[in-house]
Design an enzyme around this catalytic site. Structure first.
Site, PDB file in Angstrom:
ATOM      1  N   CYS A   9      -5.870 100.610-111.274  1.00  0.00           N
ATOM      2  CA  CYS A   9      -4.969 101.118-110.242  1.00  0.00           C
ATOM      3  C   CYS A   9      -4.426  99.952-109.435  1.00  0.00           C
ATOM      4  O   CYS A   9      -5.170  99.007-109.154  1.00  0.00           O
ATOM      5  CB  CYS A   9      -5.808 101.969-109.302  1.00  0.00           C
TER       6      CYS A   9
ATOM      7  N   GLU B  88      -4.081 100.557-117.189  1.00  0.00           N
ATOM      8  CA  GLU B  88      -4.406 101.925-117.571  1.00  0.00           C
ATOM      9  C   GLU B  88      -3.137 102.778-117.522  1.00  0.00           C
ATOM     10  O   GLU B  88      -2.323 102.610-116.613  1.00  0.00           O
ATOM     11  CB  GLU B  88      -5.409 102.472-116.537  1.00  0.00           C
TER      12      GLU B  88
END
Ligand code: ACO
Ligand code: ZN
Length: 282
Positions: free
Chosen positions: A149, A183
């Protein structure tokens, strides 16, 4: 924060007071329910504790002794520092950080299991302490994703700090001797930032190749130099229109690449690798 698709919920908070900034929020974040009645939330910019009133925040700030994120400073240059925080050791801080960042991320669901994560916090220093500009998280035992993140606190966005965070994540991967990729899914802003970083980084490698008189470089060589995965390299080469010969491992340098302005890239913020004091955690 994990990447499971997130059920969208209605934005519950309108604004946060954070250090010197009043920041309009973007998305829902699961702060305790009592905060839903209070459209503004007051956050201590050093420990990230949150309060329902300015009075409560002031009372806290008078007692709060924390002046930097609670971890090791692993990078410092004239302007910025990076701190490495272990989600297992600093669960309250990391939980508060995830709540804060969820206000600006809508496609991530909040996980309460922070043990598997490390957090890299980028700060600016002044006489009052280390002010957080942004951060990224990373799974300790990652297979491919060298970043879970990423967030630049909104008042600092579009100033090159996101690029710096992304660049830092790849510098760590280089030290680890690994390749990595963020991700998925990426937000629109995340994708734009990565595309730009990959493009500029690959272009620099191609430029260096040309400078030393080589006309060819393979995808694997670009990956080895940058820690950017082969698929991200290929994606970037296709997306940017740089000529790729399918079925071969080589790409050819073209005029288009050479005409692209590396001048503007060289003016951007950079990680100075000599200032990074880090070895991979065991
Ligand atoms: N519009 C157009 N291009 C943009 C924008 C925008 N709003 N924001 C970034 N870019 C592109 C540009 O190409 C820019 O380079 P340039 O300014 O030289 O043209 C490049 O991305 C990098 O910009 P930075 O200023 O370095 O990035 P910033 O500090 O703004 O941070 C970030 C980017 C972290 C994605 C920020 O927008 C953010 O925090 N967004 C909210 C949270 C988020 O979406 N995070 C990504 C989720 S995906 C994941 O976490 C794996
Ligand atoms: Zn505090």
């Amino acid at each position: 924060m994990s990447c499971r698709p997130n059920k969208r919920r209605v934005k519950n908070l309108q604004e946060i007071h954070f250090g010197e900034f009043c920041i309009e929020t973007w998305y829902f974040s699961p702060y305790p329910e009592e905060f839903n009645d209070s459209p503004i939330i007051y956050i201590c910019e050093f420990c990230l504790s949150y309060f329902i009133s300015e009075f409560q925040l002031r009372r806290h700030v008078n007692k709060c002794t924390i002046m930097h994120p609670p971890g090791n400073e692993i990078y410092r240059d004239d302007e910025i520092s990076f701190f490495e925080i272990d989600g297992a050791r600093q669960s309250t801080y990391c939980q508060n950080l995830c709540l804060l960042s969820k206000l600006f991320l809508d496609h991530k669901s909040l996980t309460y299991d922070l043990l598997p994560f490390l957090f890299y916090i980028m700060c600016k220093q002044d006489q009052y302490g280390y002010h957080i500009i942004g951060y990224f998280s990373k799974e300790k035992n990652y297979t491919l994703n060298n970043l879970a993140c990423i967030l630049t606190i909104p008042p600092y966005q579009r100033k090159g700090y996101g690029r710096l965070l992304i660049s830092f994540s790849y510098e760590l991967s280089k030290i680890e001797g690994r390749i990595g990729s963020p991700e998925r899914p990426l937000s629109d802003l995340g994708l734009l930032s990565y595309q730009q970083y990959w493009y500029e980084t690959i272009l620099e490698v191609l430029w260096d190749t040309k400078e030393i008189g080589d006309d060819y470089i393979t995808i694997d060589e670009i990956t080895a130099k940058t820690s950017i995965t082969q698929s991200d390299v290929l994606f970037t080469l296709y997306e940017s229109g740089i000529c790729v010969y399918q079925g071969q491992v080589c790409i050819r340098l073209t005029e288009a690449m050479l005409n692209t302005s590396l001048n503007s890239v060289s003016k951007k913020r950079r990680i100075n690798i000599e200032n990074l004091k880090w070895s991979p955690p065991h």
